[in-house]
Design an enzyme around this catalytic site. Sequence first.
Site, short mmCIF file in Angstrom:
data_model
loop_
_atom_site.label_atom_id
_atom_site.label_comp_id
_atom_site.label_asym_id
_atom_site.label_seq_id
_atom_site.Cartn_x
_atom_site.Cartn_y
_atom_site.Cartn_z
N CYS A 165 52.12 40.97 29.98
CA CYS A 165 52.38 39.55 30.22
C CYS A 165 51.91 39.06 31.59
CB CYS A 165 53.84 39.21 29.99
SG CYS A 165 55.02 40.15 30.96
N ARG A 201 45.30 48.07 41.26
CA ARG A 201 44.97 48.86 40.07
C ARG A 201 46.22 49.46 39.44
NH1 ARG A 201 41.13 53.13 41.46
NH2 ARG A 201 39.72 51.45 42.05
N SER A 202 47.31 48.74 39.51
CA SER A 202 48.54 49.22 38.90
C SER A 202 48.46 49.08 37.38
CB SER A 202 49.74 48.42 39.41
OG SER A 202 49.69 47.09 38.92
N ASP A 224 41.06 49.59 44.81
CA ASP A 224 42.30 50.24 45.19
C ASP A 224 42.16 50.75 46.63
OD1 ASP A 224 44.87 51.02 44.80
OD2 ASP A 224 44.44 52.73 43.52
N ILE A 225 43.17 51.44 47.11
CA ILE A 225 43.18 51.87 48.52
C ILE A 225 41.96 52.73 48.84
CG2 ILE A 225 44.41 53.26 50.23
CD1 ILE A 225 47.01 52.44 48.82
N ALA A 280 50.61 38.89 43.85
CA ALA A 280 51.66 39.60 44.59
C ALA A 280 52.83 38.67 44.91
CB ALA A 280 51.08 40.17 45.89
#
Length: 369
Positions: A165, A201-202, A224-225, A280
């Site tokens: 979602c 990139r979760s 990502d990191i 975020a």
Amino acid sequence: MTSKTETNHAPGAQKIDAGSIAKPFREEVRTQVQKLKDSGIDAPLLVGLLANNDPAARKYAEWTGRACRADGIRYELRSIDDPIDVEAALRDANDDPRVHGIIVYYPIFGQVESFSGESQDDYLRDTVSYKCDVEGLCHKYRSSLYRNIRYVDFPKNTKKCVLPCTALSVVKILESCPTCYDKSKPIGRHMETRTVSIINRSEIVGRPLAAMLANDGADVYSIDIDSIYLFRGGKLHKCDGETPESCVRKSNIVVTGVPTKAYRLPSEWIQPNTTVVNVASFKNVNEDEILQIEGVQYIPMVGKVTVAMLERNLMRLFYNFHHPDRQLEDRYKTALEAQRPAPWYGNTLQLYTALAATAILGMMLTRSK
């Protein structure tokens, strides 16, 4: 879509209110719920499981409850004192026929290692039944998304998959922006010629969003990191020569989802006419600076659209699996299949062996003549 253009903004730059994007989706949900009630069917029940003191999770739970009640959906928040009891509570909700949707408010264990997998939170996501997973984060829905399978019941294709979602909310926001999606093109090509950078990139946002936008034809840089990948044409490519700056500078769309207060995306990386979406809970950009860039469309929050997508997913699950008519139809099909005579062969391997033996015997008889 409501936008706000201030006199001190650059020409064409605007800040967009996500609430106006959520409004028509919530109106559609209210209409569907009222039709159910008019037919004597109770509104779907969404159960929330909360087992942490994370302010963002609690705020999300409050938003969810307020929105559901306003739109006629039944909502029940179950607070759990000890996180170790979440799995049992989750399985109880899975098995409860009165429950039509489940949302777990993360983080619970965070990235603490688990006997059950990489982390206990990941394990819990995969424990939610696909028939109740309003977040669309269980393994069945994630794997379908990454393989671009759009229906749960392939090849019948009568039940559409649920999509994550939060990622879906970003897609709907981008669809409302005139420069992001081109609906005149066929499905799967709506975002051709678009380049997207996603700084996250979760499994909740970054990965599924990258897959969804790539499935719509975009080139998507997943940042990502310590690594950058390019999603293009259904394939994943490692980008050794790229940097976050080089990716952002070539992007028409930038999505930020860094969960720390200290992070700021350098405003000079953003090009004119770029769409910037902040996913975020912290502001990852300097709002005043990016609105000085010509043609920038800036969406500071996605929470209201995320809740609308969650409600939309709940209605899809209800019609896919829980509506009385659907349940009756499924029971009828099961009864028919039980009455169908079993084939003479036990399994596909036996059928193949029999056909191969018949073919060999036929060849031998032909040669003997």
